[in-house]
Design an enzyme around this catalytic site. Sequence first.
Site, PDB file in Angstrom:
ATOM      1  N   HIS A   1       0.831  -1.219   0.000  1.00 34.99           N
ATOM      2  CA  HIS A   1       0.000   0.000   0.000  1.00 34.99           C
ATOM      3  C   HIS A   1       0.863   1.266   0.000  1.00 34.99           C
ATOM      4  O   HIS A   1       0.513   2.266   0.630  1.00 34.99           O
ATOM      5  CB  HIS A   1      -0.945   0.034   1.218  1.00 34.99           C
ATOM      6  CG  HIS A   1      -1.976  -1.038   1.214  1.00 34.99           C
ATOM      7  ND1 HIS A   1      -3.236  -0.866   0.707  1.00 34.99           N
ATOM      8  CD2 HIS A   1      -1.938  -2.319   1.653  1.00 34.99           C
ATOM      9  CE1 HIS A   1      -3.941  -1.983   0.842  1.00 34.99           C
ATOM     10  NE2 HIS A   1      -3.164  -2.881   1.409  1.00 34.99           N
TER      11      HIS A   1
ATOM     12  N   ASN B   1     -10.326  -2.600   2.463  1.00 30.08           N
ATOM     13  CA  ASN B   1     -10.027  -2.602   1.031  1.00 30.08           C
ATOM     14  C   ASN B   1     -11.303  -2.336   0.243  1.00 30.08           C
ATOM     15  O   ASN B   1     -12.392  -2.323   0.821  1.00 30.08           O
ATOM     16  CB  ASN B   1      -9.475  -3.973   0.610  1.00 30.08           C
ATOM     17  CG  ASN B   1      -7.988  -4.138   0.905  1.00 30.08           C
ATOM     18  OD1 ASN B   1      -7.268  -3.161   1.127  1.00 30.08           O
ATOM     19  ND2 ASN B   1      -7.523  -5.369   0.886  1.00 30.08           N
TER      20      ASN B   1
HETATM   21 FE1  HDE Z   1      -2.493  -4.752   5.441  1.00 25.45          FE
HETATM   22  N1  HDE Z   1      -0.657  -3.981   5.899  1.00 25.45           N
HETATM   23  N2  HDE Z   1      -1.848  -6.589   5.982  1.00 25.45           N
HETATM   24  N3  HDE Z   1      -4.252  -5.589   4.823  1.00 25.45           N
HETATM   25  N4  HDE Z   1      -3.121  -2.977   4.807  1.00 25.45           N
HETATM   26  C1  HDE Z   1      -0.291  -2.710   5.746  1.00 25.45           C
HETATM   27  O1  HDE Z   1       0.805  -1.477   7.354  1.00 25.45           O
HETATM   28  C2  HDE Z   1      -0.718  -6.848   6.686  1.00 25.45           C
HETATM   29  C3  HDE Z   1      -4.616  -6.888   4.954  1.00 25.45           C
HETATM   30  C4  HDE Z   1      -4.371  -2.647   4.388  1.00 25.45           C
HETATM   31  O2  HDE Z   1      -3.202   3.612   4.025  1.00 25.45           O
HETATM   32  C5  HDE Z   1       1.042  -2.414   6.364  1.00 25.45           C
HETATM   33  O3  HDE Z   1       1.138   0.709   7.729  1.00 25.45           O
HETATM   34  C6  HDE Z   1      -0.674  -8.235   7.070  1.00 25.45           C
HETATM   35  C7  HDE Z   1      -6.029  -7.045   4.743  1.00 25.45           C
HETATM   36  C8  HDE Z   1      -4.429  -1.251   4.038  1.00 25.45           C
HETATM   37  O4  HDE Z   1      -1.553   3.384   5.443  1.00 25.45           O
HETATM   38  C9  HDE Z   1       1.461  -3.753   6.978  1.00 25.45           C
HETATM   39  C10 HDE Z   1      -1.808  -8.805   6.564  1.00 25.45           C
HETATM   40  C11 HDE Z   1      -6.498  -5.787   4.469  1.00 25.45           C
HETATM   41  C12 HDE Z   1      -3.148  -0.761   4.291  1.00 25.45           C
HETATM   42  C13 HDE Z   1       0.295  -4.638   6.596  1.00 25.45           C
HETATM   43  C14 HDE Z   1      -2.541  -7.760   5.887  1.00 25.45           C
HETATM   44  C15 HDE Z   1      -5.378  -4.891   4.528  1.00 25.45           C
HETATM   45  C16 HDE Z   1      -2.359  -1.860   4.779  1.00 25.45           C
HETATM   46  C17 HDE Z   1       2.046  -1.766   5.464  1.00 25.45           C
HETATM   47  C18 HDE Z   1      -2.249 -10.236   6.645  1.00 25.45           C
HETATM   48  C19 HDE Z   1      -7.933  -5.384   4.126  1.00 25.45           C
HETATM   49  C20 HDE Z   1      -2.651   0.644   4.049  1.00 25.45           C
HETATM   50  C21 HDE Z   1       2.264  -0.380   5.992  1.00 25.45           C
HETATM   51  C22 HDE Z   1      -2.262 -10.764   7.952  1.00 25.45           C
HETATM   52  C23 HDE Z   1      -8.815  -5.536   5.255  1.00 25.45           C
HETATM   53  C24 HDE Z   1      -2.998   1.566   5.175  1.00 25.45           C
HETATM   54  C25 HDE Z   1       1.373  -0.264   7.099  1.00 25.45           C
HETATM   55  C26 HDE Z   1      -2.544   2.973   4.861  1.00 25.45           C
HETATM   56  C27 HDE Z   1      -1.029  -1.741   5.169  1.00 25.45           C
HETATM   57  C28 HDE Z   1       0.255  -5.922   6.980  1.00 25.45           C
HETATM   58  C29 HDE Z   1      -3.754  -8.010   5.207  1.00 25.45           C
HETATM   59  C30 HDE Z   1      -5.528  -3.498   4.269  1.00 25.45           C
HETATM   60  C31 HDE Z   1       2.787  -4.314   6.546  1.00 25.45           C
HETATM   61  C32 HDE Z   1       0.450  -8.899   7.844  1.00 25.45           C
HETATM   62  C33 HDE Z   1      -6.829  -8.341   4.821  1.00 25.45           C
HETATM   63  C34 HDE Z   1      -5.621  -0.485   3.492  1.00 25.45           C
HETATM   64  O5  HDE Z   1       1.566  -3.638   8.362  1.00 25.45           O
END
Ligand code: HDE
Length: 702
Positions: free
Chosen positions: A84, A157
Amino acid sequence: MSSKSNDAPVRGDAPANNLSQPAETHQSVEALADTITTNHGIPIADNQNTLLAGVRGPALMEDFVLREKLTHFDHERIPERVVHARGSGAHGYFELYASLADITKAAFLSDPAVRTDVFARFSTVAGSSGSGDLARDVRGFAVKFYTSEGIYDLVGNNIPVFFVQDAMKFPDLAHAVKPEPDRGFPQASSAHDTFWDFVSLSPESMHMLLWTMSDRAIPRSFRMIEGFGVNTFRMVNAAGASNFVKFHWRPRLGLQSVLWDEAVSINGADPDFHRRDLWEAIDQGDFPEWEFGVQVISEATAASLDFDVLDPTKLIPEELVPVRIVGKMVLNRNVGNFFSETEQVAFLPTNLPPGIEFSNDPLLQGRLHSYQDTQITRLGGPNFHELPINAARCPMHNFQRDGMHQMNVPKGRVSYEPNSLDQGVPRENPHRGATSIPEQMDGEKIRQRASTFADHYSQARLFFRSVTKPEQAHIIDAFAFELSKVQVKAIRTRMLGHLAIIDPDLQAQVEASLGMQGEADTITPAVKPRELTPSPALSILAKAVPTLKGRKVGVLLLDGFDPALLTALQDSVNSEKASLFLVANSIAGATDSSGKLVPADGALSGSPSVFFDSVAILAPKDPPKTLPLAAATTEWLEKAFNHRKVMAYSSGAKTILERAQVASDPGVVLLSGASSVGGYIKAAKHGRLWDRVRAGEEGADA
Ligand code: HDE
């Protein structure tokens, strides 16, 4: 920067010493108010020239002005988000329509009189921060609510399901979709071997793949996407009663997507298309809005579903459990500084106010660790919650102390609790504080996926069969495009094997496009797909409401056009709350039939018709035989027609349309005078003509 510093002498002009300059030493503090300083407040006399040993000599080490400026510049970049990375944010507010106190004790969801400040960030997932906005990708939809009980981050999302069921698989998924590590490409694209290798070996990804190959993954605007919490959460009311919940955002402007061919062109012509669109809309006072809804699922309903409510690869069709619309979000203020706000905003799924709790969804459980952890590297330490964009807007006090970049000055002798030295310090509060429902836990310690998570194909089929024919055609084209970029044939045959389980017609058509008839692997699903009742709510087109609101009409003006027609068009478009964008051969504009120059918003070379939802061409009554930029004009019109857009033209443009192979159909409307503009607007509100027959085609194929 003060004008004084701009006027400073440049190298070669500078006198050997400044004795002739007025002395600054006696200036008052006020007089220094507009003087540029170092980070430590020391006034700077010259911001253009390095301190040299002689006018042609080497630089001096003691030039603290130069060294501080360069050092700060050298450290301007922070690590981009690992996923993201590319995103755009804006401020706004959330308003509740009616109390949700029957479901949750969260204060901001209980009192409709309360308006809660929010910050929203929309993003793509795979690309780096400089990648194009129109990548085929999921869009992040993250909202930070500054509630009276602390920050609530709803990090969702624009697609309601996810690729994997367990957090353990997430780093592999992200590695697979990112540029391949040996070659460093492709950027912001899933169309390559490692992505399809991984997902074709992970049947749980099939449902989400159908969504990412659909039009949902190439939205027209951030203002026109839905949002979903994806993971199941719980809401708990004041009496302690708990329900599962799924979160939904509904765009007031309706859902809309572009065609793949448009996405590719837009990425070239304006890689900031979505960012610009959001910024401009808010800047012009055209504030985007989303309604907020919840699906409330009791334990009994959850138990009756034919899938597990904890499985993030499944959605709950709203025909089964309706979405209760409870409020709206309005984004009404652009950021003041992109880095300070959009880049430094840190969303944590762990930020939940009392009344909202986690479920045991294994993907969510992993997220609870990951976000906090990633911010420490990205934002340089444990105090990122003190950055203005992240800081709670309600009282916040505890005894956590020190660490990198501590910006507060916590006073007093006591930095622990319990204590007897300072009776005034904050204490825990069992009545108002966040608690957890007393859920019974008695499982074995085990690494195993629940058998209730094993049906990977039923909802993939449900999605494909719930969308309209043109949407299905786009899914087929997207699979064919992406798989055609996969070099290792075994990956393609494996994917075709999965498609055969999802829908034989989907498989047959993708196979035919790839020229791989009969080559699909035979895959035996763990659970055979069930036939589910189609859910029209999953389709973009089935629920489209005719509108031009928030859309853009591009008008190509040729010298000698009729100004009355332009005025009529402008008035009608404005009254639909849409905007008109004037295109001319040059940015200077075009002259109307009275010889008056009408300035353009964009030149033809920089404003392709893919930028617009609908187009019009206004030509003089008798256009000259040879037009300037004739080929570009033809292409502008031809593309709009082939992209199935509704088009309007003045009578003088007829031969130009013929040259562009624009056939006559109900979506090509003649503007014979001001009174005919209404007919064009009516047609344009319906969006694309999916059954349009394009040049060289026998029938419509969308
Ligand atoms: Fe994320 N995700 N994600 N994700 N995600 C990040 O956090 C992660 C997942 C989502 O505008 C990171 O700050 C893991 C689902 C958004 O700043 C990180 C898993 C959904 C954003 C991270 C998921 C999301 C992130 C990267 C599986 C939809 C951007 C930088 C267990 C519900 C937020 C940060 C913004 C961002 C990890 C799965 C949505 C690495 C480990 C499911 C919208 O922490």
